[in-house]
Design an enzyme around this catalytic site. Structure first.
Site, PDB file in Angstrom:
ATOM      1  N   GLY A   1     114.524 -25.327  23.304  1.00 10.23           N
ATOM      2  CA  GLY A   1     115.488 -26.377  23.658  1.00 10.23           C
ATOM      3  C   GLY A   1     116.164 -26.067  24.979  1.00 10.23           C
ATOM      4  O   GLY A   1     116.541 -24.923  25.232  1.00 10.23           O
TER       5      GLY A   1
ATOM      6  N   ARG B   1     108.182 -26.557  23.316  1.00  8.42           N
ATOM      7  CA  ARG B   1     107.964 -25.619  22.207  1.00  8.42           C
ATOM      8  C   ARG B   1     106.454 -25.631  21.981  1.00  8.42           C
ATOM      9  O   ARG B   1     105.919 -26.558  21.394  1.00  8.42           O
ATOM     10  CB  ARG B   1     108.726 -26.076  20.960  1.00  8.42           C
ATOM     11  CG  ARG B   1     110.232 -25.991  21.124  1.00  8.42           C
ATOM     12  CD  ARG B   1     110.963 -26.171  19.805  1.00  8.42           C
ATOM     13  NE  ARG B   1     112.374 -25.843  19.934  1.00  8.42           N
ATOM     14  CZ  ARG B   1     113.348 -26.746  20.050  1.00  8.42           C
ATOM     15  NH1 ARG B   1     113.064 -28.031  20.056  1.00  8.42           N
ATOM     16  NH2 ARG B   1     114.600 -26.367  20.172  1.00  8.42           N
TER      17      ARG B   1
ATOM     18  N   ASP C   1     115.294 -17.474  20.289  1.00  6.30           N
ATOM     19  CA  ASP C   1     114.530 -16.461  19.547  1.00  6.30           C
ATOM     20  C   ASP C   1     113.067 -16.860  19.298  1.00  6.30           C
ATOM     21  O   ASP C   1     112.192 -15.995  19.254  1.00  6.30           O
ATOM     22  CB  ASP C   1     115.237 -16.023  18.264  1.00  6.30           C
ATOM     23  CG  ASP C   1     115.637 -17.186  17.379  1.00  6.30           C
ATOM     24  OD1 ASP C   1     115.310 -18.340  17.731  1.00  6.30           O
ATOM     25  OD2 ASP C   1     116.274 -16.939  16.341  1.00  6.30           O
TER      26      ASP C   1
ATOM     27  N   THR D   1     120.329 -20.953  25.078  1.00  2.00           N
ATOM     28  CA  THR D   1     120.377 -21.933  23.981  1.00  2.00           C
ATOM     29  C   THR D   1     121.828 -22.319  23.763  1.00  2.00           C
ATOM     30  O   THR D   1     122.706 -21.453  23.859  1.00  2.00           O
ATOM     31  CB  THR D   1     119.791 -21.384  22.665  1.00  2.00           C
ATOM     32  OG1 THR D   1     120.216 -22.242  21.582  1.00  2.00           O
ATOM     33  CG2 THR D   1     120.252 -19.983  22.334  1.00  2.00           C
TER      34      THR D   1
ATOM     35  N   ASP E   1     123.134 -22.937  21.036  1.00  4.23           N
ATOM     36  CA  ASP E   1     123.589 -22.545  19.690  1.00  4.23           C
ATOM     37  C   ASP E   1     124.351 -21.220  19.622  1.00  4.23           C
ATOM     38  O   ASP E   1     125.016 -20.939  18.631  1.00  4.23           O
ATOM     39  CB  ASP E   1     122.387 -22.447  18.733  1.00  4.23           C
ATOM     40  CG  ASP E   1     121.780 -23.805  18.425  1.00  4.23           C
ATOM     41  OD1 ASP E   1     122.332 -24.816  18.879  1.00  4.23           O
ATOM     42  OD2 ASP E   1     120.757 -23.842  17.722  1.00  4.23           O
TER      43      ASP E   1
ATOM     44  N   ASP F   1     123.225 -18.325  19.074  1.00  3.67           N
ATOM     45  CA  ASP F   1     122.818 -17.609  17.853  1.00  3.67           C
ATOM     46  C   ASP F   1     121.851 -16.465  18.140  1.00  3.67           C
ATOM     47  O   ASP F   1     120.966 -16.184  17.346  1.00  3.67           O
ATOM     48  CB  ASP F   1     122.188 -18.602  16.857  1.00  3.67           C
ATOM     49  CG  ASP F   1     120.969 -19.306  17.425  1.00  3.67           C
ATOM     50  OD1 ASP F   1     120.762 -19.238  18.651  1.00  3.67           O
ATOM     51  OD2 ASP F   1     120.229 -19.923  16.644  1.00  3.67           O
TER      52      ASP F   1
ATOM     53  N   ARG G   1     121.269 -25.526  14.279  1.00  9.67           N
ATOM     54  CA  ARG G   1     120.273 -25.606  13.207  1.00  9.67           C
ATOM     55  C   ARG G   1     120.487 -24.505  12.173  1.00  9.67           C
ATOM     56  O   ARG G   1     120.414 -24.724  10.989  1.00  9.67           O
ATOM     57  CB  ARG G   1     118.902 -25.443  13.871  1.00  9.67           C
ATOM     58  CG  ARG G   1     117.774 -26.015  13.131  1.00  9.67           C
ATOM     59  CD  ARG G   1     116.499 -25.933  13.936  1.00  9.67           C
ATOM     60  NE  ARG G   1     116.568 -25.060  15.110  1.00  9.67           N
ATOM     61  CZ  ARG G   1     115.739 -25.115  16.127  1.00  9.67           C
ATOM     62  NH1 ARG G   1     114.798 -26.012  16.140  1.00  9.67           N
ATOM     63  NH2 ARG G   1     115.821 -24.284  17.135  1.00  9.67           N
TER      64      ARG G   1
END
Ligand code: F6P
Length: 328
Positions: A16, A77, A108, A131, A133, A135, A177
């Site tokens: 993303g 992706r 990741d 990203t 996120d 994360d 997500r």
């Protein structure tokens, strides 16, 4: 010590997109120029590596991109890169373009692909966490996270205006997500009544109780921030269940979606991306491979890619507590 075997570095963005990826590309290209090595851009992530979709990059070709969202290299992706055949094609492209090392800007999933590629073909690579996120283990912040947070709070501030005018309960779904970092921080910053994230055990009953208490205490409207990965069945389902408990509430649901991934990168993301871009080139020149560069307590750090993929940043308990205290 400078590694003289690295003469040409390939750069790609994968997964993303995130605001600030362009600032990272620019930093990699300019650091290459600084150290007198060549840089080449690979379009569409690993797809471009398989299809030999390349663009020569120099300091002037990355001008005026530090302020642009998205990624000039485009991203994907790649399903084909998950296959051995795909990775073989990618390796052949690297060889035919005389690329000695890779800088991979992504999350990741992208790092997992790069790790397998490294194990099979011994191609040196450095990961840069990109990203929204946030994360990824091994860095306090990922590129794009800060901009996304600012986009979210701007949107929720607007929703707050209309929620207040109509005495409504707004459920706002934000991205994440697998992680609740965007939800937790934007929820605190926008004054949310409740914040539902994948890392905590939430229930519709507790949520209803919180809303009842807030009504009793005089609140006539509320914002509930829900992370995409929350385990209660999704924002629409949660809103439906609350509505069933409380038919008198005027409920609306807003999914912020991909607007969170776009826009002009914040100052923090531009500086982070610039620092990590330089750090990635310097790590490659320092014989490092299979690592991710990141920032911990405002210091540049390196993390083995295996750890970056496998470990997870914990949700800060102090922030959860703050959210609870502030919603009285
Ligand atoms: O990983 C970043 C992210 O924005 C997630 O928060 C979200 O679930 C996902 O990407 C959406 O991916 P896509 O753009 O493929 O719909």
């Amino acid at each position: 010590m400078i590694d003289n075997t690295i003469k040409r570095i390939g750069i790609l963005t994968s997964g993303g997109d995130a605001p600030g990826m362009n600032a990272a590309i620019r930093a990699v290209v300019r650091a290459c120029k600084y150290y007198d090595i060549e840089s080449i851009g690979i379009r569409q992530g690993f797809e471009g590596l398989i299809a030999n979709d390349m663009i020569e990059l120099g300091p002037r070709s990355v001008r005026h991109i530090i302020n642009q969202g998205g990624t000039i290299l485009k991203t994907a992706r790649s399903e084909e890169f998950k296959t051995k055949e795909g990775r073989e094609k990618a390796f052949n492209t690297l060889k035919s373009n005389n690329i000695d090392g890779l800088v991979i800007i992504g999350g990741d999933g992208s790092f997992t692909g790069a790790k397998i590629f490294h194990e099979e073909f011994n191609v040196p690579f450095i990961g840069i966490p990109g990203t929204i996120d946030n994360d990824i283990f091994g860095t306090d912040f990922t590129i794009g996270y800060d901009t996304a947070l600012n986009t979210v709070i701007e949107a929720i501030d607007k929703l707050r205006d209309t929620a207040t005018s109509h005495n409504r309960v707004f459920f706002v779904e934000v991205m994440g997500r697998d992680a609740g970092f965007i939800a937790l921080n934007s929820g605190i910053a926008s004054g949310a009544q409740e914040i539902l994230i994948p890392e905590t055990n939430d229930s519709v009953e507790e949520l209803c109780l919180s809303l009842e208490n807030s009504y009793t205490s005089g609140k006539k409207s509320s914002i509930i921030v829900v992370a995409e990965g929350e385990q209660l069945g999704g924002v629409f389902e949660i809103a439906k269940k609350v509505q069933a408990h409380h038919p008198e509430y005027d409920i609306r649901v807003t999914v912020l979606g991909h607007i969170q991934r776009g826009g002009t990168p914040s100052c923090q993301d531009r500086v982070l991306a610039s620092r990590l871009g330089i750090a990635a080139v310097e790590a490659l020149l320092d014989h490092k491979t299979n690592i991710m560069v990141g920032l911990r307590s405002n210091r540049l750090v390196q993390t083995p890619i295996e750890e970056a993929i496998k470990k997870h940043n914990e949700i800060d308990q102090e922030l959860l507590r703050a959210a609870r205290i502030l919603s009285v």
